[in-house]
Write an enzyme that holds these catalytic residues in place. Structure first.
Site: not given
Length: 217
Positions: A68, A51, A163, A53, A110, A47-49
């Site tokens: 992602d 980006g 978050c 991290k 994430d 779930c990288a976008a």
């Protein structure tokens, strides 16, 4: 990290076009910081976008595979990597179904969440965070975590981050994972609230034992 006034024209600041830095909330930087320096080790960023991290990990010496489901958002990640001179393998895939075919020294999740931790910047998120929505997201997060656990090498580390201010998505999910995955031991957890420093965030780390994975209901 540097705080800037609202309305600052980011792309016009010194060093941005040259790739000297990128924009990231200070609280959102914590999950990658908890992994420390990479020293050439491998990490899967799920779930990288958008980006942040991914760039953080790459700049810390990790060999990053960023995954992602959004092709559009991953194009932006690729653009930012090029601008900053950092490298990562880019994969467009759903974290719930992605099979890397190998294991990693670390996996960072994430996860998609209610985003109630960013209410100081986007107060509308509080109106969307209904109990049913939070329950559904918590179930999705558990499914992603269970999938991600399979990609962690023996002796490796799993980092879970959201978050969100909701315990269902944070502390309760961490407790669920610890109770249902005997092959992992719980490590450090961090709860950041708006006003502490940056956005609201929850982060939990788990360390895989040097033995075959086992899971209990």
């Amino acid at each position: 990290h540097v705080r800037l006034p609202a309305g600052t024209r980011i792309a016009e600041l010194p060093g941005y076009a040259e790739g000297g830095w990128w924009v990231q909330d200070i609280a959102a930087a914590r999950p990658a910081e908890m992994l420390g320096a990479g020293h050439g080790r491998t990490v899967l960023d799920l779930c990288a976008a958008p980006g942040g991290k991914t760039m953080q990990l790459a700049s810390a010496g990790w060999k990053v595979t960023a995954v992602d489901a959004s092709e559009t958002r991953m194009k932006r990640v690729a653009e930012n990597l090029k601008r900053t001179g950092l490298t990562a393998e880019i994969v467009v895939a759903d974290a719930l179904f992605y099979s890397p075919g190998r294991q990693f020294d670390a996996v960072l999740v994430d996860a998609p969440c209610s985003a109630t931790g960013i209410w100081r910047r986007h107060p509308d998120v509080l109106h969307r965070a209904r109990p049913g929505v939070i329950r559904s997201l918590a179930e999705q997060q558990q499914a992603i975590l269970a999938r991600a656990a399979q990609a962690v090498k023996p002796g490796g580390t799993l980092v879970y981050a959201v978050c969100s201010l909701e315990p269902e998505e944070g502390e309760r999910n961490a407790a669920w994972f610890a109770a249902s995955h005997a092959g992992f031991t719980a490590g450090e957890t961090v709860r950041n609230r708006p006003g502490d420093d940056g956005d609201g965030f929850f982060v939990a780390t788990f360390h895989r034992k040097d033995e075959p994975l086992s899971a209990s209901a």
